[in-house]
Design an enzyme around this catalytic site. Structure first.
Site, PDB file in Angstrom:
ATOM      1  N   ASP A  26       0.814  -1.213   0.000  1.00 16.89           N
ATOM      2  CA  ASP A  26       0.000   0.000   0.000  1.00 16.89           C
ATOM      3  C   ASP A  26       0.852   1.269   0.000  1.00 16.89           C
ATOM      4  O   ASP A  26       1.950   1.279   0.553  1.00 16.89           O
ATOM      5  CB  ASP A  26      -0.900  -0.024   1.241  1.00 16.89           C
ATOM      6  CG  ASP A  26      -2.074   0.916   1.111  1.00 16.89           C
ATOM      7  OD1 ASP A  26      -2.314   1.433   0.004  1.00 16.89           O
ATOM      8  OD2 ASP A  26      -2.755   1.142   2.119  1.00 16.89           O
ATOM      9  N   ASN A  28       1.423   3.274  -2.898  1.00 17.55           N
ATOM     10  CA  ASN A  28       2.030   3.615  -4.193  1.00 17.55           C
ATOM     11  C   ASN A  28       1.492   4.940  -4.730  1.00 17.55           C
ATOM     12  O   ASN A  28       2.238   5.767  -5.251  1.00 17.55           O
ATOM     13  CB  ASN A  28       1.722   2.534  -5.244  1.00 17.55           C
ATOM     14  CG  ASN A  28       2.305   1.190  -4.871  1.00 17.55           C
ATOM     15  OD1 ASN A  28       3.203   1.110  -4.054  1.00 17.55           O
ATOM     16  ND2 ASN A  28       1.782   0.129  -5.471  1.00 17.55           N
ATOM     17  N   TRP A  31       2.873   7.882  -2.826  1.00 16.15           N
ATOM     18  CA  TRP A  31       4.291   8.060  -3.156  1.00 16.15           C
ATOM     19  C   TRP A  31       4.417   8.900  -4.429  1.00 16.15           C
ATOM     20  O   TRP A  31       5.227   9.826  -4.501  1.00 16.15           O
ATOM     21  CB  TRP A  31       4.939   6.681  -3.351  1.00 16.15           C
ATOM     22  CG  TRP A  31       6.418   6.703  -3.584  1.00 16.15           C
ATOM     23  CD1 TRP A  31       7.394   6.586  -2.636  1.00 16.15           C
ATOM     24  CD2 TRP A  31       7.081   6.859  -4.844  1.00 16.15           C
ATOM     25  NE1 TRP A  31       8.635   6.657  -3.228  1.00 16.15           N
ATOM     26  CE2 TRP A  31       8.468   6.829  -4.582  1.00 16.15           C
ATOM     27  CE3 TRP A  31       6.651   7.025  -6.169  1.00 16.15           C
ATOM     28  CZ2 TRP A  31       9.429   6.947  -5.592  1.00 16.15           C
ATOM     29  CZ3 TRP A  31       7.602   7.155  -7.171  1.00 16.15           C
ATOM     30  CH2 TRP A  31       8.973   7.104  -6.888  1.00 16.15           C
ATOM     31  N   ARG A  39      -0.414   8.375 -10.568  1.00 16.76           N
ATOM     32  CA  ARG A  39      -0.397   7.230  -9.660  1.00 16.76           C
ATOM     33  C   ARG A  39       0.325   6.011 -10.244  1.00 16.76           C
ATOM     34  O   ARG A  39       0.962   5.253  -9.528  1.00 16.76           O
ATOM     35  CB  ARG A  39      -1.844   6.839  -9.316  1.00 16.76           C
ATOM     36  CG  ARG A  39      -2.594   7.906  -8.548  1.00 16.76           C
ATOM     37  CD  ARG A  39      -4.041   7.497  -8.355  1.00 16.76           C
ATOM     38  NE  ARG A  39      -4.160   6.234  -7.674  1.00 16.76           N
ATOM     39  CZ  ARG A  39      -4.071   6.089  -6.348  1.00 16.76           C
ATOM     40  NH1 ARG A  39      -3.916   7.128  -5.573  1.00 16.76           N
ATOM     41  NH2 ARG A  39      -4.177   4.903  -5.805  1.00 16.76           N
ATOM     42  N   HIS A  43       2.947   2.766  -8.841  1.00 21.18           N
ATOM     43  CA  HIS A  43       2.831   1.304  -8.983  1.00 21.18           C
ATOM     44  C   HIS A  43       4.108   0.724  -9.601  1.00 21.18           C
ATOM     45  O   HIS A  43       4.540  -0.364  -9.239  1.00 21.18           O
ATOM     46  CB  HIS A  43       1.607   0.935  -9.816  1.00 21.18           C
ATOM     47  CG  HIS A  43       0.317   1.360  -9.173  1.00 21.18           C
ATOM     48  ND1 HIS A  43       0.045   1.101  -7.852  1.00 21.18           N
ATOM     49  CD2 HIS A  43      -0.760   2.041  -9.652  1.00 21.18           C
ATOM     50  CE1 HIS A  43      -1.150   1.601  -7.541  1.00 21.18           C
ATOM     51  NE2 HIS A  43      -1.651   2.177  -8.618  1.00 21.18           N
ATOM     52  N   THR A  72     -10.263  -7.802  -5.645  1.00 21.71           N
ATOM     53  CA  THR A  72     -11.506  -7.874  -6.425  1.00 21.71           C
ATOM     54  C   THR A  72     -12.199  -6.497  -6.441  1.00 21.71           C
ATOM     55  O   THR A  72     -13.017  -6.231  -7.307  1.00 21.71           O
ATOM     56  CB  THR A  72     -12.465  -8.940  -5.818  1.00 21.71           C
ATOM     57  OG1 THR A  72     -12.462  -8.807  -4.383  1.00 21.71           O
ATOM     58  CG2 THR A  72     -12.032 -10.349  -6.155  1.00 21.71           C
ATOM     59  N   ASN A  74     -10.395  -3.575  -6.591  1.00 23.65           N
ATOM     60  CA  ASN A  74      -9.567  -2.584  -7.301  1.00 23.65           C
ATOM     61  C   ASN A  74     -10.041  -2.285  -8.727  1.00 23.65           C
ATOM     62  O   ASN A  74      -9.618  -1.296  -9.322  1.00 23.65           O
ATOM     63  CB  ASN A  74      -8.090  -3.023  -7.340  1.00 23.65           C
ATOM     64  CG  ASN A  74      -7.376  -2.876  -6.011  1.00 23.65           C
ATOM     65  OD1 ASN A  74      -6.449  -3.624  -5.697  1.00 23.65           O
ATOM     66  ND2 ASN A  74      -7.793  -1.911  -5.206  1.00 23.65           N
ATOM     67  N   TRP A  75     -10.964  -3.096  -9.264  1.00 22.61           N
ATOM     68  CA  TRP A  75     -11.486  -2.822 -10.612  1.00 22.61           C
ATOM     69  C   TRP A  75     -12.248  -1.503 -10.654  1.00 22.61           C
ATOM     70  O   TRP A  75     -12.480  -0.950 -11.727  1.00 22.61           O
ATOM     71  CB  TRP A  75     -12.416  -3.952 -11.079  1.00 22.61           C
ATOM     72  CG  TRP A  75     -11.707  -5.269 -11.211  1.00 22.61           C
ATOM     73  CD1 TRP A  75     -11.785  -6.317 -10.342  1.00 22.61           C
ATOM     74  CD2 TRP A  75     -10.798  -5.683 -12.245  1.00 22.61           C
ATOM     75  NE1 TRP A  75     -10.973  -7.349 -10.771  1.00 22.61           N
ATOM     76  CE2 TRP A  75     -10.367  -6.988 -11.929  1.00 22.61           C
ATOM     77  CE3 TRP A  75     -10.295  -5.071 -13.403  1.00 22.61           C
ATOM     78  CZ2 TRP A  75      -9.462  -7.690 -12.730  1.00 22.61           C
ATOM     79  CZ3 TRP A  75      -9.406  -5.764 -14.203  1.00 22.61           C
ATOM     80  CH2 TRP A  75      -9.005  -7.065 -13.855  1.00 22.61           C
ATOM     81  N   ARG A  77     -11.186   1.294  -9.764  1.00 24.92           N
ATOM     82  CA  ARG A  77     -10.265   2.419 -10.014  1.00 24.92           C
ATOM     83  C   ARG A  77     -10.351   2.873 -11.467  1.00 24.92           C
ATOM     84  O   ARG A  77     -10.823   2.114 -12.314  1.00 24.92           O
ATOM     85  CB  ARG A  77      -8.843   1.986  -9.685  1.00 24.92           C
ATOM     86  CG  ARG A  77      -8.688   1.726  -8.208  1.00 24.92           C
ATOM     87  CD  ARG A  77      -7.258   1.468  -7.847  1.00 24.92           C
ATOM     88  NE  ARG A  77      -7.175   1.300  -6.401  1.00 24.92           N
ATOM     89  CZ  ARG A  77      -6.107   1.599  -5.664  1.00 24.92           C
ATOM     90  NH1 ARG A  77      -5.028   2.054  -6.242  1.00 24.92           N
ATOM     91  NH2 ARG A  77      -6.121   1.429  -4.369  1.00 24.92           N
TER      92      ARG A  77
END
Ligand code: FPP
Length: 245
Positions: A26, A28, A31, A39, A43, A72, A74-75, A77
């Site tokens: 977590d 990324n 950062w 973003r 990653h 499951t 994160n789709w 985003r």
């Protein structure tokens, strides 16, 4: 053995190594944001950390290591961020043999059916090609959810009941274990979440029933071997009672 490896071996002989470490990668996005970057750059850095930490775990003798790459949920985003993560994943699994060598078994956790044929085949081939390696097992959770894992196992057992091979009353906890995506891998001993968030976020729910949790404010792209050593030291100071006294 070089000096570094000898020093590490000496340190390791004095401390208990977790049999299974799980990482929630977590931070990324933050950062990248701190650097004024999109973003997806976060990653990319996070994927480099994943590679370094995998290698380090192997060097110090961790037998099982799991990473949460994509849930499951994160789709939800933005599409370009999802695409960037899946592309990174594709790149890394092609390259995986170069950075983990020939001794690491790879298991993917999650429902593969959502991926295109090419990616799915690469995942299945990698699992098959590495299935007999036993120096370390690296588990990569992608399109994974802890609840989904349990439901998936329950469906397999339900089918056995339907086929007349099992009675509902005979179902035990032990029967779930081999039906979970983690199969024969032991439960999580140490779950590490960087970036200051203190949640499990639907990762390895069943498998983390007795895990020790370690949280740090360091963002995943900045997480390194020193941070991992700190987490293992902390693990060594915890008293694990597994419900006993
Ligand atoms: C969480 O940080 C991270 C993710 C949802 C993706 C993790 C993916 C990788 C490290 C790269 C792909 C994986 C491999 C194995 C090559 P976040 O975006 O939620 O960060 P934030 O909380 O700072 O926004």
């Amino acid at each position: 053995m070089g000096l570094f490896k000898r020093k590490k071996a000496a340190e390791n002989s004095e401390r208990v190594l977790p049999k299974h470490i799980a990482f929630i990668m977590d931070g990324n996005g933050r950062w990248a944001k701190r650097r004024g970057l999109p973003r997806k750059f976060g990653h990319r850095e996070g994927a480099k950390t994943f590679k370094k930490i995998t290698r380090y775990c192997k060097d110090i003798g961790i037998k099982n290591v799991s990473f949460y790459a994509f849930s499951t949920e994160n789709w939800k985003r933005p599409k370009d961020e999802v695409d960037a993560i899946i592309e990174l994943f594709r790149e890394y699994i092609i390259d995986v043999r170069n950075y983990i060598g020939e001794e690491v078994r790879v298991l993917f956790l999650g429902d593969k059916s959502i991926f295109d044929d090419d990616l799915r085949k690469k995942m299945v081939d990698l699992e098959n090609d590495t299935k007999d390696y036993n120096r370390m097992t690296m588990l990569l959770a992608i399109n994974y959810g802890g609840r989904d894992d349990i439901v998936h196992a329950a469906k397999t057992l339900a089918q056995r009941v339907r086929d007349g091979k099992l009675l509902p009353g005979d179902i035990t906890e032990e029967m779930f274990q081999p039906e979970l995506y983690t199969k024969d891998v032991p439960d999580v001993d140490l779950l590490i979440r960087p970036s200051g968030e203190e949640r499990i976020s639907n990762f390895l729910l069943w498998q983390s029933a007795y895990a020790e949790f370690y949280f740090t404010n360091v963002l995943w792209p900045d997480f390194d071997s020193k941070e991992l050593d700190k987490a293992i030291d902390e693990f060594n100071h915890r008293q694990r009672r597994f419900g006993g006294v």
